[in-house]
Motif scaffolding. Structure first.
Motif, PDB file in Angstrom:
ATOM      1  N   LYS A 113       1.142  11.100   5.932  1.00  0.00           N
ATOM      2  CA  LYS A 113       0.955  10.564   4.594  1.00  0.00           C
ATOM      3  C   LYS A 113       1.168  12.425   4.297  1.00  0.00           C
ATOM      4  O   LYS A 113       0.361  13.122   4.100  1.00  0.00           O
ATOM      5  CB  LYS A 113      -0.245  10.593   4.076  1.00  0.00           C
ATOM      6  N   THR A 172       2.911  14.980  -3.064  1.00  0.00           N
ATOM      7  CA  THR A 172       3.686  15.705  -4.364  1.00  0.00           C
ATOM      8  C   THR A 172       2.919  17.170  -4.529  1.00  0.00           C
ATOM      9  O   THR A 172       3.897  17.866  -4.388  1.00  0.00           O
ATOM     10  CB  THR A 172       3.130  15.017  -5.728  1.00  0.00           C
ATOM     11  N   VAL A 228       4.374   8.160   5.683  1.00  0.00           N
ATOM     12  CA  VAL A 228       4.393   7.987   4.090  1.00  0.00           C
ATOM     13  C   VAL A 228       4.388   9.251   3.165  1.00  0.00           C
ATOM     14  O   VAL A 228       3.613  10.467   2.870  1.00  0.00           O
ATOM     15  CB  VAL A 228       2.820   7.376   3.616  1.00  0.00           C
ATOM     16  N   SER A 229       4.881   8.577   1.789  1.00  0.00           N
ATOM     17  CA  SER A 229       5.251   9.701   1.456  1.00  0.00           C
ATOM     18  C   SER A 229       5.448   9.374  -0.149  1.00  0.00           C
ATOM     19  O   SER A 229       5.760   8.467  -0.736  1.00  0.00           O
ATOM     20  CB  SER A 229       7.394  10.263   1.392  1.00  0.00           C
ATOM     21  N   SER A 230       4.793  11.187  -0.860  1.00  0.00           N
ATOM     22  CA  SER A 230       4.656  10.668  -2.800  1.00  0.00           C
ATOM     23  C   SER A 230       5.881  11.499  -2.810  1.00  0.00           C
ATOM     24  O   SER A 230       6.936  11.509  -1.717  1.00  0.00           O
ATOM     25  CB  SER A 230       3.635  11.933  -2.624  1.00  0.00           C
ATOM     26  N   GLN A 247      12.913   7.710  -6.798  1.00  0.00           N
ATOM     27  CA  GLN A 247      12.720   7.154  -5.556  1.00  0.00           C
ATOM     28  C   GLN A 247      14.185   6.983  -4.853  1.00  0.00           C
ATOM     29  O   GLN A 247      14.102   8.020  -3.368  1.00  0.00           O
ATOM     30  CB  GLN A 247      12.284   5.573  -5.698  1.00  0.00           C
ATOM     31  N   GLN A 302      13.593   2.510   4.905  1.00  0.00           N
ATOM     32  CA  GLN A 302      12.589   2.876   3.094  1.00  0.00           C
ATOM     33  C   GLN A 302      11.846   1.337   3.254  1.00  0.00           C
ATOM     34  O   GLN A 302      12.254   0.063   2.957  1.00  0.00           O
ATOM     35  CB  GLN A 302      13.718   2.820   2.363  1.00  0.00           C
ATOM     36  N   ASN A 319       6.184   4.445   0.999  1.00  0.00           N
ATOM     37  CA  ASN A 319       5.793   4.453  -0.581  1.00  0.00           C
ATOM     38  C   ASN A 319       5.545   3.461  -1.667  1.00  0.00           C
ATOM     39  O   ASN A 319       5.729   2.483  -1.241  1.00  0.00           O
ATOM     40  CB  ASN A 319       6.899   5.268  -1.326  1.00  0.00           C
ATOM     41  N   GLU A 320       4.787   3.774  -2.379  1.00  0.00           N
ATOM     42  CA  GLU A 320       4.214   2.024  -3.413  1.00  0.00           C
ATOM     43  C   GLU A 320       5.702   1.890  -4.221  1.00  0.00           C
ATOM     44  O   GLU A 320       5.769   2.903  -4.941  1.00  0.00           O
ATOM     45  CB  GLU A 320       3.302   2.475  -4.190  1.00  0.00           C
ATOM     46  N   ASN A 349      -1.173   7.391  -3.036  1.00  0.00           N
ATOM     47  CA  ASN A 349      -0.553   7.467  -1.035  1.00  0.00           C
ATOM     48  C   ASN A 349      -1.454   7.704  -1.092  1.00  0.00           C
ATOM     49  O   ASN A 349      -1.510   7.498   0.464  1.00  0.00           O
ATOM     50  CB  ASN A 349       0.936   8.686  -1.229  1.00  0.00           C
TER      51      ASN A 349
END
Length: 367
Positions: A8, A11, A47-49, A79, A99, A133-134, A148
């Motif tokens: 993860k 940001t 897992v990317s913010s 996004q 994605q 991502n969420e 995240n």
């Protein structure tokens, strides 16, 4: 030996602190390291913010939006841009990506949880690196992961990962915030998260992020409880991932707890959101903890929360300490009528034949 690795990145590591613009050199290094890990036979999930931060930069906004609607709109802008950057870098190394956008609801409903699990399994079999991502554009407050860090811990649980790396803007966990306290002591190994009760965790690292050290510790609790070794380390130096996997003590490592969970138990423990609490007497606590028995109505002393049958609840001792969680067979109103009573009294009290157990042992996971 092949391992499953969830990484993860926050940001604060993906963007520059002042402008929120993407830190392309960091992304390039991360992509190179993850592609190397994949080429070595490991299964890798990122897992990317950054979607909201990138959207802000794209739209010229000088601070993160406060309202949900505006945040969702900005995330929709960011996004696509974020994935374009990742796709360009990974394609240069001939590494396919996918994605995956999730909401909390995807993990709460059992059939959707299984669908998520199968999707990850198939992507990893195809040697793809999923980028998660969420789904900020459709999430609502009640069904948000919150940050995240939590999302990455839940993903690590879903895919039964060996490692979870939380890449952030500090090199490790300290006894206090090293940016403001020169006497802060580094913490290298955490065997039990209760050891951290006195640690000052501070707030989120930058104006562009939502997390902070407290969310990373909460994520470590989820992940280590699912048997995943968790590491907090500096996001600006992704090369450290390979060094840590080779045995170097970089960052802060949280030792995993025993991994007793099957997929269903992991779903109950981490996928579901408890909607109530049931307080138990000493006998019921002992029966559940030591013998793994089902919960009967006779052992219940108090109930909190407005829950329905088949929803998740926390099971607590008289002091409020959580000992387990599970799926309940009765609603709050029904339990108020039968708590403290014997199972053979239930049909007469309720006027119909209910379940013998309040929470069956197959739907119960110790905390």
């Amino acid at each position: 030996m092949s391992q499953t690795i969830v990484v993860k990145i926050g940001t604060s590591s993906l963007t520059t602190p002042d402008s929120g613009m993407l830190a392309l050199s960091t992304i390039a290094s991360l992509v190179e390291v993850l592609s190397q890990l994949r080429a070595q036979g490991n299964q890798v999930v990122l897992v990317s913010s950054g979607a909201v931060g990138v959207g802000c930069a794209r739209l010229g906004l000088v601070e993160r939006p406060k309202s949900m609607a505006k945040k969702q709109a900005v995330a929709a802008v960011g996004q696509g841009r974020l994935m374009r950057i990742y796709d360009d870098f990974f394609t240069a190394l001939q590494q396919p990506i996918a994605q995956v956008l999730l909401t909390r609801g995807d993990l709460i409903q059992r059939n959707r949880y299984i669908n998520v699990l199968h999707t990850f399994q198939e992507l990893l079999k195809l040697d793809v690196i999923p980028i998660v991502n969420e789904n900020d554009t459709v999430s609502v407050d009640e069904l948000k992961f919150g940050d995240n860090d939590t999302l990455s811990a839940l993903v690590a649980s879903v895919v039964d990962a060996d490692w979870l790396f939380l890449l952030t803007d500090v090199d490790r966990l300290y006894s206090a915030d090293p940016r403001s306290n020169p006497n802060a002591q580094p913490i290298t190994i955490v065997k039990n998260l209760d050891e951290l009760a006195e640690v000052q965790t501070g707030s989120s690292g930058t104006q562009w992020g939502t997390g902070g050290m407290v969310t990373k510790i909460q994520a470590a609790r989820i992940a280590t409880g699912a048997g995943v070794r968790t590491v907090i380390t500096q996001g600006r130096t992704p090369q450290n991932l390979s060094k840590i996997l080779s045995g170097e003590l970089i960052g802060t490592q949280f030792e995993p707890q025993p991994r007793p969970f099957n997929a269903r138990q992991r779903w109950i423990a981490h996928g579901l959101v408890p909607t109530g609490q049931i307080y138990l007497d000493e006998g019921a606590v002992r029966a559940i903890r030591s013998s793994g028995r089902s919960l009967l109505a006779a052992g219940i002393v108090q109930i909190e929360g407005a829950f329905e049958s088949q929803e998740a609840v926390k099971l607590c001792d008289r002091t409020g300490q959580e000992i387990a969680r599970g799926i309940v067979n009765y609603s709050h109103d029904e339990l108020e009528k039968i708590r403290g009573r014997q199972s053979d009294e239930i049909p007469e009290i309720l006027g119909y034949a209910g379940e013998e157990t309040v929470v069956h042992r197959d739907n119960l996971v110790l905390s």
